[in-house]
Design an enzyme around this catalytic site. Structure first.
Site, mmCIF file in Angstrom:
data_model
loop_
_atom_site.group_PDB
_atom_site.id
_atom_site.type_symbol
_atom_site.label_atom_id
_atom_site.label_comp_id
_atom_site.label_asym_id
_atom_site.label_seq_id
_atom_site.Cartn_x
_atom_site.Cartn_y
_atom_site.Cartn_z
ATOM 1 N N ASP A 50 0.905 -1.151 0.000
ATOM 2 C CA ASP A 50 0.000 0.000 0.000
ATOM 3 C C ASP A 50 0.943 1.199 0.000
ATOM 4 O OD1 ASP A 50 -1.461 2.289 0.869
ATOM 5 O OD2 ASP A 50 -3.074 0.939 1.465
ATOM 6 N N HIS A 51 1.061 1.866 -1.150
ATOM 7 C CA HIS A 51 2.156 2.845 -1.260
ATOM 8 C C HIS A 51 1.967 4.036 -0.316
ATOM 9 C CE1 HIS A 51 -0.433 5.017 -4.173
ATOM 10 N NE2 HIS A 51 0.315 6.058 -3.939
ATOM 11 N N HIS B 275 -5.875 2.820 0.993
ATOM 12 C CA HIS B 275 -5.110 3.981 1.470
ATOM 13 C C HIS B 275 -5.809 4.709 2.624
ATOM 14 C CE1 HIS B 275 -2.939 3.060 -2.069
ATOM 15 N NE2 HIS B 275 -3.632 3.779 -2.924
HETATM 16 O O1 LIG Z 1 -3.410 3.706 -5.709
HETATM 17 C C1 LIG Z 1 -3.791 4.719 -6.262
HETATM 18 O O2 LIG Z 1 -3.308 5.892 -5.841
HETATM 19 C C2 LIG Z 1 -3.338 7.034 -6.677
HETATM 20 C C3 LIG Z 1 -3.080 8.224 -5.774
HETATM 21 O O3 LIG Z 1 -1.804 8.077 -5.218
HETATM 22 P P1 LIG Z 1 -0.953 9.350 -4.826
HETATM 23 O O4 LIG Z 1 0.287 8.803 -4.241
HETATM 24 O O5 LIG Z 1 -0.730 10.131 -6.094
HETATM 25 O O6 LIG Z 1 -1.789 10.128 -3.866
HETATM 26 C C4 LIG Z 1 -4.648 7.166 -7.409
HETATM 27 O O7 LIG Z 1 -4.573 8.216 -8.354
HETATM 28 C C5 LIG Z 1 -4.951 5.885 -8.129
HETATM 29 O O8 LIG Z 1 -6.226 5.981 -8.749
HETATM 30 C C6 LIG Z 1 -4.909 4.713 -7.184
HETATM 31 O O9 LIG Z 1 -4.978 3.507 -7.928
#
Ligand SMILES: O=C1O[C@H](COP(=O)(O)O)[C@@H](O)[C@H](O)[C@H]1O
Ligand SMILES: NC(=O)C1=CN([C@@H]2O[C@H](COP(=O)(O)OP(=O)(O)OC[C@H]3O[C@@H](n4cnc5c(N)ncnc54)[C@H](OP(=O)(O)O)[C@@H]3O)[C@@H](O)[C@H]2O)C=CC1
Length: 519
Positions: free
Chosen positions: A212-213, A275
Site C-alpha cells: 500500500d504505497h 489507502h
Molecule cells: O493507488 C492509487 O493511488 C493514486 C493516488 O496516489 P498518490 O500517491 O498520487 O496520492 C490514485 O490516483 C490511483 O487511482 C490509485 O490507484
C-alpha cells in the site's frame, strides 16, 4: 515547531549538484540488504516504468542495495537482455520520478538487468527465472535470495504465485524468498480471502508483502513519529479532547486512461479500502508495544475491528457517493466521468466517497472519523486533521473556534496547529492563527514511497505492509458500501461538477455543526 526553512539537521545537505542525495543515503546506509535478485513480473507495465524502476535506480545509485544486486524483468513480450536494458533506460529517462543520474550511472545500472519472457500459466518461465537466480549466485556468491514483485494485472497474482511454488522458488533453503503483491488485493471480501488462501498454499505469511504505497510516504510515517515520539500529543488523543477527525485524499486528476481498471474498481476499491483505511488505522490505533511489524499491525487490526460495522442498511446514514460531471479545473473545461474514453454509457461507478466511521472502543467512543476521497476535485491534497473540542466557555469575542492539528501528507508536507490568539489592539478579540512546520525544513528530498517499501521488503521489514487480517478487516468494513454503490440508480450520477469538492450529500454527512475543511 520551526518555521519553514529554519531547521537543518547538523552536517546534512540537500541534493548535491550531481543529483545524489547524501542525506537520504546517510540515513539508510546502515541497512544494506544481503546480495539478492529482484524479479519483476510485469516489468514492461506502466507501474514498473513510471515508479518501480526509478525507485530501484534511486536506491541503487544511493548505494542502498548492497554490493551484489541484479534485476530480472519478466513479461509476456519477447525481448533480449539488451532490449530490456534499452527499455529500462528509456523508462528512467522519461519518468518524472527518476533521480538525476550521476555520470555513467545509467550505463552501470544497465549491467544489472536481465529479462525472461513466457506464459505465466506454464512452467517454463519459472524455470528460466530459476536459472537467472543460479546465474546471480554464480556472480554474487552467497545465498540465492530473491524478491518477487508482482506488478501485473491482479488476475495473474494467483497463477504467478502458484507457478513459483510449483518450481520450488518459494522454498527458503537456498536463500530468503519474498513475494511483493501490488494492489488491489482482491475485489471484495470473498475474493481477497480466496487470494490469501491461494497465496498461503505456497508462501508463509512472513514471506508476503502486500503493497500500500501510502504507507511508504514519509509523512504517513511521521504521523507515528509525532504521536509516539512526543509527550504532548498522546494525552490529548482521545474522546475527552477530540471532537472529530477528518481524513481527506483529494485528487485533481481524472481517469488518466485507466477506464478499464477504474470501471471495475471505483473509488471504494481504489482508495477507501486501502489507502484511507490505512491512514485511519494509524491515526486511531493504540500505541504499539514496539515499533515493529507485529506490534504495529496488531494495533491496526484491533482498531479496524472496533469500527462499527456498516451493513447495507446503515449506508445511507453514514456514507455519500458521488461521480463527477463535466466542469472546470484550473480554468480549463474538463469532461465528466461518463465522457472519459472507455467509460460505459450511464456508468454508475462512484468517483467520490465520504463516510463516517464510529469506533466502538474506550478511546474513541462518540468521536466520529470522517473520510473522503474523490477524483477531479479542485486540487491534489491529502490531509489528516484532528479537530479538537471547543473551549468550554466563550470568554472572549471570537474565542470559541476548534483547534486543529493537521498532518499534510502531500503536497507541502508538514504539520500545522491552528489555535486562537489575541489580535493586536485594545480589545480582547481573538483570531485563528496557524503554527506551521514544513517538512522541507529538513532540506532533504523526500524519498519515493516505492523506494522505501522496496528497500524494506529487501531487508525483510514488513512493518509498512498490511497483513492478511488487516486486509480482511478493511474489506469487511467496505462490503456494505460496495453492495450499496453497485445498486446506485444511474440517474443519481453525475452529482458533482469536476473542479468542485464533491456532492452536497458529503456536506450533509458531516454537518450541521461541523464542516469539511477548506483545503
Ligand atoms: O493507488 C492509487 O493511488 C493514486 C493516488 O496516489 P498518490 O500517491 O498520487 O496520492 C490514485 O490516483 C490511483 O487511482 C490509485 O490507484
Ligand atoms: N499503474 C499505476 O499507477 C498503478 C498500478 N497498480 C497496480 O500495479 C499492477 C500493474 O499495473 P500496471 O503496470 O498499470 O499494469 P499494465 O497493464 O501496464 O501492465 C502490467 C504488466 O503485466 C503484463 N501483462 C498484462 N496482461 C498480461 C497477461 N495476460 N499475461 C502476461 N502478462 C501480462 C503487461 O505486459 P505488456 O507490457 O505486454 O502489456 C505488463 O508487463 C496492477 O496490479 C495495478 O493494479 C497500483 C497502483 C498504481
Amino acid at each position: 515547531m520551526t518555521a519553514a526553512g529554519k531547521t537543518q539537521p547538523p552536517g546534512e545537505d540537500a541534493l548535491g549538484a550531481d543529483g545524489h542525495n547524501p542525506f537520504r543515503a546517510a540515513m539508510r546506509r546502515s541497512r544494506a540488504p544481503e546480495p539478492a535478485t529482484l524479479v519483476i513480473f510485469g516489468a514492461t507495465g506502466d507501474l514498473a516504468r513510471r515508479k518501480l524502476l526509478p525507485a530501484v535506480f534511486g536506491l541503487w545509485q544511493d548505494g542502498l542495495l548492497g554490493s551484489a544486486f541484479n534485476i530480472v524483468g519478466v513479461g509476456r513480450q519477447e525481448m533480449t537482455d539488451e532490449g530490456f536494458g534499452d527499455f529500462v533506460l528509456e523508462a528512467l529517462r522519461s519518468s518524472k520520478e527518476t533521480d538525476a543520474p550521476q555520470p555513467g550511472a545509467l550505463e552501470k545500472f544497465r549491467e544489472l538487468l536481465y529479462y525472461e519472457h513466457g506464459d505465466f500459466g506454464g512452467d517454463e518461465v519459472y524455470s528460466l527465472v530459476q536459472k537467472e537466480l543460479d546465474r546471480a549466485q554464480d556472480a554474487h556468491g552467497g545465498r540465492k535470495n530473491a524478491l518477487f514483485y508482482l506488478s501485473t494485472p491482479p488476475s495473474l497474482f494467483e497463477p504467478i504465485s502458484a507457478g513459483l511454488g510449483r518450481l520450488g522458488l518459494a522454498d527458503e533453503s537456498e536463500g530468503w524468498r519474498r513475494l511483493v503483491i501490488e494492489k488491489p488485493f482482491g475485489r471484495d471480501l470473498g475474493s481477497a480471502r480466496e487470494l490469501n488462501a491461494a497465496i498461503h498454499r505456497v508462501w508463509d505469511e512472513s514471506q508476503v508483502y502486500r503493497i500500500d504505497h501510502y504507507l511508504g510516504k514519509e509523512t504517513v510515517q511521521n504521523l507515528m513519529a509525532i504521536r509516539f515520539g512526543n509527550a504532548i500529543f498522546e494525552p490529548l488523543w482521545n474522546r475527552a479532547m477530540i471532537d472529530h477527525v477528518q481524513i481527506t485524499a483529494a485528487e485533481d486528476l481524472g481517469l488518466e486512461g485507466r477506464a478499464g481498471y477504474y470501471e471495475e474498481a471505483g473509488v471504494i476499491r481504489d482508495m477507501l479500502q486501502n489507502h484511507l483505511l490505512q491512514l485511519f488505522a494509524l491515526t486511531a490505533m493504540e500505541p504499539p508495544v514496539a515499533f515493529d511489524a507485529g506490534a504495529i499491525r496488531d494495533e491496526k487490526v484491533k482498531v479496524l475491528r472496533a469500527v462499527r460495522p456498516i451493513p447495507q442498511g446503515r449506508v445511507a446514514e453514514v456514507a455519500a457517493f458521488g461521480q463527477y460531471g463535466p466542469g472546470t479545473l484550473y480554468g480549463e473545461a474538463v469532461p465528466g466521468y461518463r465522457e472519459e474514453p472507455g467509460v460505459r454509457e450511464g456508468s454508475p461507478t462512484p468517483t467520490h466517497v465520504a463516510v463516517r466511521l464510529e469506533v466502538d472502543n474506550w478511546r474513541w467512543q462518540g468521536v466520529p472519523f470522517f473520510l473522503r476521497t474523490g477524483k477531479r476535485l479542485p486540487k491534489k491534497v491529502t490531509e489528516i486533521a484532528v479537530v479538537f473540542k471547543r473551549p468550554p466557555l466563550g470568554m472572549f469575542p471570537g474565542g470559541t473556534e476548534r483547534n486543529v492539528l493537521a498532518f499534510r501528507i502531500q503536497p507541502d508536507e508538514g504539520v500545522s496547529l491552528k489555535f486562537s490568539s489575541k489580535s493586536p489592539g485594545q480589545e480582547m478579540v481573538l483570531r485563528e492563527v496557524v503554527m506551521d512546520f514544513r517538512y522541507d525544513a529538513f532540506g532533504a528530498q523526500l524519498e519515493s514511497p516505492y523506494s522505501r517499501l522496496l528497500l524494506d521488503a529487501m531487508l525483510g521489514d514488513a512493518t509498512l505492509f498490511p497483513r492478511e487480517d488487516e486486509v480482511d478487516c478493511a474489506w469487511q468494513l467496505v462490503s456494505g458500501l460496495l453492495e450499496r454503490a453497485e445498486d446506485t440508480p444511474p440517474q443519481e450520477f453525475p452529482n458533482y461538477p469536476a473542479g468542485t469538492w464533491g456532492p452536497e450529500a458529503a456536506d450533509r454527512l458531516i454537518g450541521p455543526d461541523r464542516r469539511w475543511r477548506r483545503l
